[in-house]
Design a protein around this motif. Structure first.
Motif, PDB file in Angstrom:
ATOM      1  N   GLY A  52       0.807  -1.227   0.000  1.00 58.16           N
ATOM      2  CA  GLY A  52       0.000   0.000   0.000  1.00 58.16           C
ATOM      3  C   GLY A  52       0.835   1.271   0.000  1.00 58.16           C
ATOM      4  N   PHE A  53       2.091   1.179   0.436  1.00 58.94           N
ATOM      5  CA  PHE A  53       2.976   2.347   0.371  1.00 58.94           C
ATOM      6  C   PHE A  53       3.445   2.543  -1.069  1.00 58.94           C
ATOM      7  CE2 PHE A  53       3.207   1.835   4.930  1.00 58.94           C
ATOM      8  CZ  PHE A  53       3.394   3.132   5.378  1.00 58.94           C
ATOM      9  N   HIS A  54       4.132   3.636  -1.323  1.00 58.50           N
ATOM     10  CA  HIS A  54       4.660   3.911  -2.658  1.00 58.50           C
ATOM     11  C   HIS A  54       6.186   3.940  -2.606  1.00 58.50           C
ATOM     12  CE1 HIS A  54       0.526   5.205  -3.005  1.00 58.50           C
ATOM     13  NE2 HIS A  54       0.662   5.180  -4.324  1.00 58.50           N
ATOM     14  N   LEU A  56       9.579   5.488  -3.743  1.00 54.07           N
ATOM     15  CA  LEU A  56       9.966   6.839  -4.136  1.00 54.07           C
ATOM     16  C   LEU A  56      11.423   6.896  -4.512  1.00 54.07           C
ATOM     17  CD1 LEU A  56       8.827   8.846  -0.980  1.00 54.07           C
ATOM     18  CD2 LEU A  56       7.485   8.420  -3.034  1.00 54.07           C
ATOM     19  N   GLY A 160       7.709   6.850  10.831  1.00 49.73           N
ATOM     20  CA  GLY A 160       7.259   7.499   9.596  1.00 49.73           C
ATOM     21  C   GLY A 160       8.332   7.419   8.533  1.00 49.73           C
ATOM     22  N   SER A 161       7.911   7.479   7.276  1.00 45.27           N
ATOM     23  CA  SER A 161       8.838   7.279   6.162  1.00 45.27           C
ATOM     24  C   SER A 161       9.954   8.328   6.105  1.00 45.27           C
ATOM     25  CB  SER A 161       8.066   7.332   4.847  1.00 45.27           C
ATOM     26  OG  SER A 161       6.984   6.437   4.884  1.00 45.27           O
ATOM     27  N   ARG A 177      10.267   3.598   0.666  1.00 45.38           N
ATOM     28  CA  ARG A 177       9.164   4.532   0.925  1.00 45.38           C
ATOM     29  C   ARG A 177       9.697   5.863   1.454  1.00 45.38           C
ATOM     30  NH1 ARG A 177       7.409   4.128   6.460  1.00 45.38           N
ATOM     31  NH2 ARG A 177       8.336   2.329   7.468  1.00 45.38           N
ATOM     32  N   THR A 203      -1.210  13.796   3.368  1.00 42.79           N
ATOM     33  CA  THR A 203      -0.257  13.033   2.544  1.00 42.79           C
ATOM     34  C   THR A 203      -0.877  11.756   1.976  1.00 42.79           C
ATOM     35  OG1 THR A 203       1.490  13.869   3.956  1.00 42.79           O
ATOM     36  CG2 THR A 203       2.062  12.015   2.558  1.00 42.79           C
ATOM     37  N   ARG A 204      -1.596  11.033   2.827  1.00 43.69           N
ATOM     38  CA  ARG A 204      -2.191   9.772   2.377  1.00 43.69           C
ATOM     39  C   ARG A 204      -3.113  10.014   1.175  1.00 43.69           C
ATOM     40  NH1 ARG A 204      -6.149   8.982   5.530  1.00 43.69           N
ATOM     41  NH2 ARG A 204      -4.927   9.223   7.406  1.00 43.69           N
ATOM     42  N   PHE A 207      -1.174  10.762  -2.055  1.00 43.08           N
ATOM     43  CA  PHE A 207      -0.673   9.539  -2.708  1.00 43.08           C
ATOM     44  C   PHE A 207      -1.809   8.845  -3.464  1.00 43.08           C
ATOM     45  CE2 PHE A 207       3.164   9.734  -0.008  1.00 43.08           C
ATOM     46  CZ  PHE A 207       4.118   9.369  -0.950  1.00 43.08           C
TER      47      PHE A 207
HETATM   48  O1  C5P Z   1       5.111   7.091   6.478  1.00 39.26           O
HETATM   49  P1  C5P Z   1       4.129   8.150   6.781  1.00 39.26           P
HETATM   50  O2  C5P Z   1       3.365   7.871   8.053  1.00 39.26           O
HETATM   51  O3  C5P Z   1       4.676   9.525   6.776  1.00 39.26           O
HETATM   52  O4  C5P Z   1       3.062   8.105   5.598  1.00 39.26           O
HETATM   53  C1  C5P Z   1       1.776   8.666   5.666  1.00 39.26           C
HETATM   54  C2  C5P Z   1       0.913   8.029   4.609  1.00 39.26           C
HETATM   55  O5  C5P Z   1       1.357   8.416   3.308  1.00 39.26           O
HETATM   56  C3  C5P Z   1       0.972   6.503   4.603  1.00 39.26           C
HETATM   57  O6  C5P Z   1      -0.007   5.950   5.454  1.00 39.26           O
HETATM   58  C4  C5P Z   1       0.719   6.161   3.163  1.00 39.26           C
HETATM   59  O7  C5P Z   1      -0.670   6.174   2.897  1.00 39.26           O
HETATM   60  C5  C5P Z   1       1.322   7.321   2.404  1.00 39.26           C
HETATM   61  N1  C5P Z   1       2.681   7.035   1.922  1.00 39.26           N
HETATM   62  C6  C5P Z   1       2.838   6.227   0.811  1.00 39.26           C
HETATM   63  N2  C5P Z   1       4.102   5.980   0.341  1.00 39.26           N
HETATM   64  C7  C5P Z   1       5.176   6.521   0.936  1.00 39.26           C
HETATM   65  C8  C5P Z   1       5.041   7.346   2.069  1.00 39.26           C
HETATM   66  C9  C5P Z   1       3.761   7.576   2.530  1.00 39.26           C
HETATM   67  O8  C5P Z   1       1.876   5.747   0.231  1.00 39.26           O
HETATM   68  N3  C5P Z   1       6.381   6.296   0.427  1.00 39.26           N
END
Ligand code: C5P
Length: 324
Positions: A52-54, A56, A160-161, A177, A203-204, A207
């Motif tokens: 589900g993450f992306h 980058l 967090g990412s 991520r 942010t979510r 994305f």
């Molecule tokens: O990692 P972080 O808590 O900052 O991310 C917040 C939201 O952003 C995640 O729950 C996800 O939905 C999205 N996200 C993502 N891909 C990433 C970083 C964040 O999809 N590389």
């Protein structure tokens, strides 16, 4: 406690560099530390992963805009914040960082943490992530945890990412991520303007709005390798500036695009969305041009404006040297 303050050239929007220092009493130690913001010089979203993450490929850059974190010993973990809109319980990454560190190292004491918030939140400037990483570094010192910074990395990425990047600062590639951090040559810009309109981007949702393609592990590896190769070779003469969020964020929030267009019209060499926004940063060649731009934006009362400079890895470590 001694706090060293440098007032830099810019006279209207003075920025301050603060060096935190521990003061030790018989049983106490307290510290006030800057918690710096970041911008993304480059942000390429490669695709959606099975979790589900992306994935980058980004270039993080710390800037002189910063919050202040004051930390002193206590029996419990307690947080206060000058900005009443922010939570001070377990919803705040500062508290989450403190609890996670305490659990991992089986610590039996606490800390009182006060956050003076100056970085717009949300804003795409990594304020919360920076606060979390700075808390990890400060509490490692306060609680006398004998662990190298690298050992904090897994804890940081759980928070967090973007959090791991703030354990290092400066200019760095962010991959995966965002949690895989690789320092690269410093990008220096002295005359930067960060403008944050009154727009809250989640942010979510940003994305999701991208509707990025699903990735296989093979795709991801190949694309990341190419991107990394290009970025390591780039010297950021603005040609490598990019942000994949711009199209969808500008479509959803025209005000953010208006910020970028205004900055370009006001003779910025380059202007770009930071993270998923809503902050836009602009790089100017000279202080006079930046000052003229600031003046021209005076009537935009709903836009917060920050005259900043980049903070190199060396400057970052120096500013936080008492906790490194
Ligand atoms: O990692 P972080 O808590 O900052 O991310 C917040 C939201 O952003 C995640 O729950 C996800 O939905 C999205 N996200 C993502 N891909 C990433 C970083 C964040 O999809 N590389």
């Amino acid at each position: 406690m001694s706090v060293k303050i440098h007032f830099c050239k810019c006279n209207k929007f003075v920025y301050i560099r603060v060096r935190g220092t521990y003061s030790r009493g018989m049983h106490s130690a307290s510290v006030t530390l800057p918690s710096f913001a970041k911008i993304n010089l480059h942000l390429q979203v490669i695709g959606r992963r099975p979790d589900g993450f992306h994935d980058l490929c980004t270039v993080f850059q710390t800037i002189s805009l910063h919050d202040n974190l004051s930390i002193e010993p206590g029996n419990e973990i307690r947080m206060t914040c000058g900005d009443q809109r922010l939570p001070v319980d377990e919803k705040n990454l500062v508290v989450q960082a403190a609890l996670a560190l305490r659990k991992k190292y089986d610590i039996h004491c606490g800390a009182s943490i006060h956050l003076e918030k100056l970085i717009p939140a949300p804003g795409g400037l990594g304020g919360g992530s920076s606060n979390a990483a700075t808390t990890l570094l400060a509490l490692r010192k306060l609680w006398r945890i004998d662990a190298p910074v690298e050992e904090l990395h897994p804890l940081a990425e759980q928070l967090g990412s973007d959090v791991p990047f703030f354990l290092y600062g400066g200019t760095a590639l962010g991959m995966g991520r965002g949690e895989i951090v690789e320092p690269i040559e410093d990008f220096e810009a002295e005359y930067v303007l960060v403008v944050t309109p009154d727009v809250a981007v989640v942010t979510r949702d940003a994305f999701k709005r991208l509707k990025a393609r699903s990735l296989t592990k093979q795709d991801s590896k190949r694309i990341l390798q190419n991107c990394r190769f290009e970025l390591e070779a780039a010297d950021f003469q603005y040609t490598a500036f990019k942000n994949d969020f711009e199209t969808t964020i500008f479509a959803a929030y025209p005000e953010v695009e208006r910020v970028k267009n205004n900055l370009l019209d006001l003779a910025a060499d380059e202007a770009m969305l930071s993270g998923s926004g809503a902050s836009v940063f602009a790089v100017f060649e000279k202080e006079e041009t930046r000052q003229a731009a600031l003046k021209a934006l005076d009537n935009e009362v709903n836009w917060r404006k920050f005259a900043v400079a980049t903070i190199s890895r060396g400057e970052y470590r120096e500013a936080l040297k008492d906790v490194f």
